[in-house]
Design a protein around this motif. Structure first.
Motif, PDB file in Angstrom:
ATOM      1  N   UNK B  13     -63.606  60.084  15.006  1.00 20.18           N
ATOM      2  CA  UNK B  13     -63.175  61.101  15.925  1.00 20.18           C
ATOM      3  C   UNK B  13     -63.989  62.164  15.878  1.00 20.18           C
ATOM      4  N   UNK B  14     -64.238  62.794  17.167  1.00 20.36           N
ATOM      5  CA  UNK B  14     -64.982  64.088  17.245  1.00 20.36           C
ATOM      6  C   UNK B  14     -64.338  65.447  16.857  1.00 20.36           C
ATOM      7  N   UNK B  15     -65.021  65.982  15.852  1.00 22.35           N
ATOM      8  CA  UNK B  15     -64.448  67.246  15.226  1.00 22.35           C
ATOM      9  C   UNK B  15     -65.239  68.551  15.760  1.00 22.35           C
ATOM     10  N   UNK B  16     -64.621  69.464  16.211  1.00 23.37           N
ATOM     11  CA  UNK B  16     -65.036  70.823  16.782  1.00 23.37           C
ATOM     12  C   UNK B  16     -65.035  71.724  15.646  1.00 23.37           C
ATOM     13  N   UNK B  17     -64.215  71.745  14.953  1.00 20.25           N
ATOM     14  CA  UNK B  17     -64.251  72.572  13.405  1.00 20.25           C
ATOM     15  C   UNK B  17     -63.216  72.244  12.305  1.00 20.25           C
ATOM     16  N   UNK B  18     -63.661  72.292  11.116  1.00 22.34           N
ATOM     17  CA  UNK B  18     -62.550  72.202  10.036  1.00 22.34           C
ATOM     18  C   UNK B  18     -62.626  73.771   9.508  1.00 22.34           C
ATOM     19  N   UNK B  20     -60.015  77.301   7.720  1.00 26.82           N
ATOM     20  CA  UNK B  20     -59.021  77.650   7.226  1.00 26.82           C
ATOM     21  C   UNK B  20     -58.818  79.090   7.139  1.00 26.82           C
ATOM     22  N   UNK B  21     -57.627  79.486   6.633  1.00 22.57           N
ATOM     23  CA  UNK B  21     -57.448  81.071   6.833  1.00 22.57           C
ATOM     24  C   UNK B  21     -56.084  81.294   5.987  1.00 22.57           C
ATOM     25  N   UNK B  62     -55.185  75.085   6.296  1.00 23.62           N
ATOM     26  CA  UNK B  62     -56.412  74.427   7.031  1.00 23.62           C
ATOM     27  C   UNK B  62     -56.019  73.689   8.400  1.00 23.62           C
ATOM     28  N   UNK B  63     -57.010  73.840   9.147  1.00 28.35           N
ATOM     29  CA  UNK B  63     -56.933  73.290  10.263  1.00 28.35           C
ATOM     30  C   UNK B  63     -58.005  72.231  10.705  1.00 28.35           C
ATOM     31  N   UNK B  64     -58.010  70.993  11.374  1.00 24.97           N
ATOM     32  CA  UNK B  64     -58.885  70.438  11.855  1.00 24.97           C
ATOM     33  C   UNK B  64     -58.704  70.320  13.366  1.00 24.97           C
ATOM     34  N   UNK B  67     -62.771  68.011  19.250  1.00 24.28           N
ATOM     35  CA  UNK B  67     -63.467  68.340  20.319  1.00 24.28           C
ATOM     36  C   UNK B  67     -62.619  67.935  21.720  1.00 24.28           C
ATOM     37  N   UNK B 103     -54.311  63.043  13.552  1.00 22.48           N
ATOM     38  CA  UNK B 103     -55.769  63.358  14.022  1.00 22.48           C
ATOM     39  C   UNK B 103     -56.486  62.358  14.985  1.00 22.48           C
ATOM     40  N   UNK B 111     -52.516  71.800   8.138  1.00 17.05           N
ATOM     41  CA  UNK B 111     -51.947  71.756   7.153  1.00 17.05           C
ATOM     42  C   UNK B 111     -51.783  72.823   6.154  1.00 17.05           C
TER      43      UNK B 111
END
Lengths: 331, 331
Positions: B13-18, B20-21, B62-64, B67, B103, B111
């Motif tokens: 799958x196409x990820x834009x961003x992994x 966290x904060x 943490x987020x994933x 795209x 996802x 998460x």
């Protein structure tokens, strides 16, 4: 100096898997401890019997595997003392960190939390861990991470950072939220878990920061065939004590890059830097090819100890990526 | 019953961003504590002054981000007591967990680790946290997570699990490595951090497990406009104590799915299940639309408390995804 910037423009990347595991650790059994009555706000009194078995000293590792890598080996990112793998994730100022950078550059990336810390979990003390935990104050972080000179931290007034600092000062509190307790006495367990990580992952490149440098050199000596490159960033630990006992000839085929930021001369870091210089010399004597990325020497000024969080972190990542390319790490 | 299985076949799958904060938390200042001399194996004696400022009670997230999402809202996954966000990641048996599943189904996934736990960091006690931490023994995990009946745990002999258990027994030790300490007294800080997470993320669906159920219902009452769906899995907490004081009419427009596994009747979970039934009734009285996914009732037998780690976790995720589709959560 040239810089790899193409990767920063990649809008997205194809991921095969986001996954995690724990490696290492052992079972311990506690007996003879007194049973306690604790109060839970939600559900009232609770009896807690601490006697029994526990899993301890394991290490948490998260990986992101790309559908198509451009690099020959995955990067393993090992953080420093008082911190976790979050070091490599989004920066405290909200901009992408090195985990993102090197994913976009085409590497599978493994980010771990050292034993005791973050998602690796800590164990009861003094029953299992022998000493008490160490928590760093914000003052200690400010000084140790070379954001400002010793004595420049203030809780009530404006903190006086190095004038040219690259650290995003407005995000200092946010950075301190990443701080976790750690212990002085668990090196053996930490080294063991890192060794097992390398056995599990196979051939890889280590990117290690601060305290992590010590563990990464030990890991390379323990498993030299598996380590294809060593990037040693801002080695700490106050001297070369640990390296003397190591057989550094074992790592003579591993290319090494040492990275250091600014202002170490004006702080207690002069001692750590000297230790890194000694390590560098000791490695060279054994035939290791060591390169230095001495940032102020190439007119990149103001970098703190946390240079992967500094404003110019992409620039530094680019220089590291240039070195990795030169060392044949890309397909 | 139909099951969404198409997603499990997606290869990548196409990820834009992994990213966290940390959200929430506050600064505390400690004074008057004695300075200690600690021994570091690596660098010798170290003086530790614990007086000063600390950031405490923040929460790691943490987020994933994909795209291209197929879902209208991100999923926020909230774990239960004694655990961290690792609950939702790769299962102890090495197979993909629900983070991966959703996802692939087209959701952005967040998460988090509750305050105190994992990468959220814990604070000194008794100076900051008022009580002592709670560590669960492996026996407690075995019984509380309904892998086997009370009394079936043994450290020396074969543990006698429920005969039809879906939990991967060979991975029980691996699962216990995910266990972390937690506290009974920090509910206010936890609720506050979750509230701030929702304010930051915006409209979202909560997937909450065990102790997380309590926090998620509180969050929905606190920020009902932001919560588009509530999936309450295996609510714990020993009763409906907390829900009586809440104004559940505020969440009447939020679709709710309650999920429960097997063998709660034969264990101390009968009390938690009764609490969940009371919550369900209380919500229905206020006009909330509540659906139940009672797994044994539809002939899905043997699920433990950790059903997202059970062998049939994809099947259960599929049923949840069917419900989410029916509730209009997909684009």
């Amino acid at each position: 100096m040239a810089m790899s910037i193409v990767d920063a423009h990649t809008k997205s990347y194809n991921v095969k898997e986001v996954g995690s595991f724990h490696v290492g650790g052992r079972q311990v059994s506690l007996t003879g401890l007194s049973i306690k009555e604790l109060q839970s706000a939600a559900v009232g009194p609770r009896t807690l019997d601490p006697n029994g078995e526990y899993e301890v000293e394991q290490m948490y590792v998260q990986y992101i595997k790309l559908a198509m890598t451009k690099a020959r080996y995955p990067l393993l990112m090992w953080h420093g003392a008082g911190l976790t793998g979050v070091t490599w994730e989004t920066k405290p100022d909200g901009n992408p960190g090195w985990q993102q950078y090197f994913l976009k550059a085409g590497y599978d990336v493994y980010v771990s939390d050292a034993v005791e810390r973050g998602r690796s979990s800590w164990a009861r003390y003094p029953e299992i861990f022998k000493s008490e935990p160490v928590f760093w104050t914000k003052k200690r972080a400010w000084e140790m991470f070379r954001i400002g000179p010793d004595g420049s931290y203030s809780s009530s007034k404006k903190k006086l950072a190095y004038e040219d600092t690259q650290f995003p000062l407005e995000s200092f509190d946010q950075f301190c939220k990443q701080s976790v307790a750690y212990w002085y006495g668990n090196d053996e367990a930490i080294n063991s878990a890192y060794y097992q990580l390398i056995q599990k992952v196979g051939p890889c490149v280590l990117v290690a920061h601060s305290q992590g440098v010590r563990f990464s050199v030990q890991a390379a000596v323990n498993a030299p065939k598996k380590i294809k490159g060593l990037i040693l960033i801002e080695g700490g630990g106050g001297g070369s004590v640990d390296f003397v006992a190591m057989d550094l000839s074992k790592i003579k085929d591993i290319p090494v890059l040492i990275v250091y930021g600014d202002h170490w001369k004006e702080s207690s870091w002069v001692k750590n830097h000297a230790g890194t210089e000694q390590l560098s010399s000791a490695m060279k004597e054994k035939g290791v090819k060591v390169d230095w990325l001495d940032l102020p020497a190439i007119e990149i000024k103001g970098n703190s100890h946390m240079l992967m969080m500094d404003r110019n972190s992409d620039q530094i990542a680019g220089l590291i990526q240039d070195w990795l390319k030169k060392k044949g790490m890309m397909k």
